[in-house]
Design a protein around this motif. Sequence first.
Motif, PDB file in Angstrom:
ATOM      1  N   GLU A  38       0.833  -1.200   0.000  1.00  0.00           N
ATOM      2  CA  GLU A  38       0.000   0.000   0.000  1.00  0.00           C
ATOM      3  C   GLU A  38       0.870   1.253   0.000  1.00  0.00           C
ATOM      4  O   GLU A  38       0.576   2.230  -0.698  1.00  0.00           O
ATOM      5  N   LEU A  39       1.954   1.230   0.762  1.00  0.00           N
ATOM      6  CA  LEU A  39       2.879   2.365   0.763  1.00  0.00           C
ATOM      7  C   LEU A  39       3.457   2.573  -0.627  1.00  0.00           C
ATOM      8  O   LEU A  39       3.525   3.702  -1.112  1.00  0.00           O
ATOM      9  N   GLU A  40       3.857   1.506  -1.286  1.00  0.00           N
ATOM     10  CA  GLU A  40       4.397   1.616  -2.651  1.00  0.00           C
ATOM     11  C   GLU A  40       3.371   2.215  -3.599  1.00  0.00           C
ATOM     12  O   GLU A  40       3.702   3.041  -4.447  1.00  0.00           O
ATOM     13  N   ARG A  41       2.109   1.811  -3.462  1.00  0.00           N
ATOM     14  CA  ARG A  41       1.055   2.361  -4.308  1.00  0.00           C
ATOM     15  C   ARG A  41       0.892   3.853  -4.048  1.00  0.00           C
ATOM     16  O   ARG A  41       0.793   4.653  -4.979  1.00  0.00           O
ATOM     17  N   MET A  42       0.909   4.240  -2.778  1.00  0.00           N
ATOM     18  CA  MET A  42       0.768   5.663  -2.439  1.00  0.00           C
ATOM     19  C   MET A  42       1.941   6.470  -2.978  1.00  0.00           C
ATOM     20  O   MET A  42       1.753   7.568  -3.512  1.00  0.00           O
ATOM     21  N   LEU A  43       3.149   5.951  -2.851  1.00  0.00           N
ATOM     22  CA  LEU A  43       4.325   6.665  -3.348  1.00  0.00           C
ATOM     23  C   LEU A  43       4.300   6.794  -4.871  1.00  0.00           C
ATOM     24  O   LEU A  43       4.701   7.814  -5.426  1.00  0.00           O
TER      25      LEU A  43
END
Length: 96
Positions: A38-43
């Motif tokens: 999810e962090l990767e998607r947000m970044l």
Amino acid sequence: MFPWNRTSQEIQALRTQVRALRAVAEELAARAGVSQSELERMLATATPGITDEVEDHLRAGRRISAIKAYRESTGAGLKEAKDAVEDYERQQLGRS
């Protein structure tokens, strides 16, 4: 010192800052219970400079006001701001 040497040093300094900021983001995400995916998607979808004010202008159909707000929040030039706002508009709002 040659100009390209200075530029190279500036780029390296920015890379160091980006790595440090990414480490902070990862730590905050872990504390908040956000998964790595999810962090990767947000970044990947982050759009620096696209503030709530810019979005509000775009949703109301006021592209020029959105570009002006983008420039005020980022210090970007006119072309850079226009391109960024139009890219965001295409990608996120499905407009051209």
